[in-house]
Motif scaffolding. Structure first.
Motif, PDB file in Angstrom:
ATOM      1  N   THR A 393     109.389  -9.029  78.898  1.00  0.00           N
ATOM      2  CA  THR A 393     108.910  -8.875  77.526  1.00  0.00           C
ATOM      3  C   THR A 393     107.869  -7.774  77.391  1.00  0.00           C
ATOM      4  N   TRP A 394     107.376  -7.218  78.520  1.00  0.00           N
ATOM      5  CA  TRP A 394     106.458  -6.083  78.381  1.00  0.00           C
ATOM      6  C   TRP A 394     107.164  -4.857  77.800  1.00  0.00           C
ATOM      7  N   LEU A 395     108.491  -4.913  77.711  1.00  0.00           N
ATOM      8  CA  LEU A 395     109.237  -3.847  77.049  1.00  0.00           C
ATOM      9  C   LEU A 395     108.900  -3.744  75.562  1.00  0.00           C
ATOM     10  N   SER A 396     108.246  -4.752  75.017  1.00  0.00           N
ATOM     11  CA  SER A 396     107.841  -4.696  73.613  1.00  0.00           C
ATOM     12  C   SER A 396     106.694  -3.719  73.389  1.00  0.00           C
ATOM     13  N   LEU A 397     106.069  -3.250  74.472  1.00  0.00           N
ATOM     14  CA  LEU A 397     104.925  -2.329  74.374  1.00  0.00           C
ATOM     15  C   LEU A 397     103.824  -2.905  73.491  1.00  0.00           C
ATOM     16  N   GLY A 398     103.466  -4.131  73.793  1.00  0.00           N
ATOM     17  CA  GLY A 398     102.380  -4.773  73.062  1.00  0.00           C
ATOM     18  C   GLY A 398     102.715  -5.087  71.620  1.00  0.00           C
ATOM     19  N   GLY A 399     103.985  -5.277  71.309  1.00  0.00           N
ATOM     20  CA  GLY A 399     104.410  -5.615  69.949  1.00  0.00           C
ATOM     21  C   GLY A 399     104.881  -4.423  69.134  1.00  0.00           C
ATOM     22  N   LEU A 400     104.843  -3.217  69.713  1.00  0.00           N
ATOM     23  CA  LEU A 400     105.333  -2.042  68.987  1.00  0.00           C
ATOM     24  C   LEU A 400     106.849  -2.071  68.835  1.00  0.00           C
ATOM     25  N   ARG A 401     107.524  -2.775  69.753  1.00  0.00           N
ATOM     26  CA  ARG A 401     108.986  -2.820  69.738  1.00  0.00           C
ATOM     27  C   ARG A 401     109.462  -4.269  69.639  1.00  0.00           C
ATOM     28  N   ARG A 402     110.654  -4.436  69.098  1.00  0.00           N
ATOM     29  CA  ARG A 402     111.209  -5.767  68.870  1.00  0.00           C
ATOM     30  C   ARG A 402     112.518  -5.923  69.629  1.00  0.00           C
ATOM     31  N   PRO A 403     112.809  -7.147  70.100  1.00  0.00           N
ATOM     32  CA  PRO A 403     114.076  -7.353  70.809  1.00  0.00           C
ATOM     33  C   PRO A 403     115.262  -7.346  69.848  1.00  0.00           C
ATOM     34  N   TYR A 404     116.300  -6.647  70.252  1.00  0.00           N
ATOM     35  CA  TYR A 404     117.538  -6.575  69.463  1.00  0.00           C
ATOM     36  C   TYR A 404     118.686  -7.016  70.359  1.00  0.00           C
TER      37      TYR A 404
END
Length: 538
Positions: A393-404
């Motif tokens: 979930t660190w792929l979210s970059l601290g909430g800048l990105r959302r899972p699709y």
């Protein structure tokens, strides 16, 4: 004692004067005594260094060879290592004959599975881990090449016991940077987690007046990078990995002047560090003495003191040239490893006591930051990794990105299948914002295990910022199986549907990839030297 050390593949000669990249990762790790490869059962690892460092080889070799190496002599073990290195080079040359990234990964994947020799696997696992990160397989990339963080005598006392306060790194580092003209971040090349904080900090540092960004991974020959605004396969080596590409892309969008500083000669060790420093100084501070610089580099290239590869680090050389004292941010020692036994004890204690949900640093009452070891100003603690549908979930970059959510139903039973999301306003040659490989067959499978029908379709999640994207599903032979335009709306929830969708049928044409420049002399291990037909010669 059980010996461990690091293998550096051979450095071939090349006609093309471009930046050096991947092979330097091993060299950088040699300078950090705490960074140890995960021990291989019943085996030990020797050091194979450039010729100028051969005396160190003998010392390290004799120190590492023990009964755990089946009572082999130093010469016997060294011979196995050399042959394993040659095998690795042959395999990588074969992989590089395949144009598609996924196809290249397949060659290495099956080569690794088919060879159980520990000497081979210790060497080849690092190369495999780079390509696993390139295709978005981050858990396997971290597991393939893990560096044990053992406590060392020069470790400072734990910040939990010395009057320090934990602070969010996103807040504390920009505050610390206010008083500096340069900020240096390091990274573990096969663990893109160690790039995520840097990506998030670029905007804050730009607001503080920083205006240059330099990255070890970039090729100086991509002269159109600044104007184009996004990296391609011709931009660098590690920029093939989407988080690294996002770092460069973010710097460009924020208005940083992006600098490639790799050594253009065949220099190694201290000479290479000095050349890197000269390249930075010439392009930045010599032209603009008041410039404020952000640097991303691997491992101990950023250490400010101590002997490095028999000489000085890039950061030390740059200080000698410019007189500038940088803020050095260490990110490669205190993060979660696939095996808890590889974690530094301080990391474990901090996680158990504070339970952070985001990267943290420690500062004392006077505002002075804590670092694990001398040579760095501040050490970053990354929180435990959480996997969601197989991806961190660190792929979210601290909430800048959302899972699709994406499914393998568009792969048409052609596995492995690469799913990529490119920004709609970027070209087809752009490194995607995110990519992942969908495959029902695990890494330890062999080609005969592959089944193309009757399987449950695999699925996963891409992590994307709000905006418009073009999604492609591509087969291992580079055939585009399906293409789709999507828009990710603002918000914080998982995206399972999109507000506008345009679909395209599968294309019989291979996906276009821009040719990567041919590496220079010593820039890469021999196994990364592209054939002339598959790279650009300048």
């Amino acid at each position: 004692m059980r010996g461990t050390a690091i293998v550096l593949p051979n450095r071939p000669r090349s006609r093309v004067p471009l930046g050096r990249v991947a092979g330097a990762a091993m060299t950088a790790m040699l300078a950090a005594p705490a960074q140890r490869l995960k021990p291989v059962p019943r085996e030990t690892v020797s050091m194979l260094l450039p010729r100028k460092d051969m005396p160190l080889v003998l010392v390290a070799l004799l120190g590492c060879v023990t009964a755990a190496a089946h009572a082999q002599s130093a010469a016997q073990w060294q011979a196995r290592q050399i042959e394993a290195s040659r095998q690795s080079e042959r395999i990588m040359r074969e992989a590089n004959r395949h144009k598609g990234l996924l196809d290249q990964y397949q060659v290495m994947r099956y080569a690794y599975v088919g060879n159980k020799d520990p000497a081979f696997r210790v060497i080849f696992s690092q190369y495999l881990s780079w390509y696993q990160s390139f295709i978005g397989d981050y858990p396997d990339a971290a597991a393939s090449f893990s560096i044990r963080q053992a406590p060392l005598p020069d470790d400072r006392p734990s910040p939990l016991a010395a009057g320090y306060t934990a602070r969010p790194a996103l807040q504390a580092i920009p505050e610390l940077a206010k008083n500096y003209q340069a900020v240096f971040f390091n990274e573990a090349h096969n663990v893109p987690l160690t790039r995520t904080l840097t990506v998030q900090l670029l905007g804050k540092l730009r607001a503080e007046g920083f205006d240059y960004f330099a990255a070890e991974t970039l090729y100086q020959t991509d002269t159109k990078l600044q104007a184009r605004g996004y990296p391609t396969a011709a931009s660098g080596f590690y920029t093939e990995e989407p988080i690294c590409a996002e770092m460069v892309r973010t710097a460009l969008k924020l208005g940083f002047k992006v600098i490639a500083y790799e050594a253009l000669s065949n220099a190694t060790g201290d000479a290479r560090e000095a050349e890197q420093a000269r390249n930075i100084y010439r392009q930045v501070f010599q032209r603009d003495p008041h410039a404020r610089l952000v640097v991303d580099a691997g491992y101990a290239h950023i250490q400010e003191s101590g002997v490095y590869l028999g000489g000085s680090s890039m950061a030390e050389h740059l200080h000698k040239l410019s007189g500038i004292d940088p803020l050095t941010v260490e990110q490669t020692m205190l993060y979660p490893h696939p095996s808890a036994r590889d974690d530094h004890p301080y990391w474990t204690a901090v996680m158990q006591q504070l339970h952070p949900q985001a990267p943290i640093v420690f500062v004392d009452q006077a505002g002075k930051p804590w670092s694990l070891r001398p040579g760095y100003d501040v050490s970053v603690f990354f929180p435990p990794e959480i996997l969601r549908r197989g991806r961190p979930t660190w792929l979210s970059l601290g909430g800048l990105r959302r899972p699709y959510f994406v499914s393998g139903d568009r792969c048409d039973h052609s596995y492995p299948c690469l799913v990529e999301a490119r920004y709609a306003d970027e070209g087809a040659d752009a490194i995607p914002a995110d990519r992942l490989a969908l495959d029902p067959v695990p890494l330890n499978a062999v080609p005969s295990d592959r089944i193309s029908n009757g399987l449950i379709e695999p699925s996963g999640e891409l992590y994307l910022r709000p905006g418009k994207y073009t999604l492609t599903w591509t087969a291992a032979d580079s055939r585009v199986l399906f293409q789709q335009d999507i828009r990710i709306p603002p918000g914080s929830a998982e995206v399972t549907s999109v507000t506008s969708v345009t679909s395209a049928p599968a294309s019989p044409e291979p996906a276009k990839r821009s040719l990567r420049p041919c590496p220079p002399a010593g820039a890469l291990p021999a196994n990364f030297q592209d054939k002339a037909s598959d790279c650009l010669v300048h």
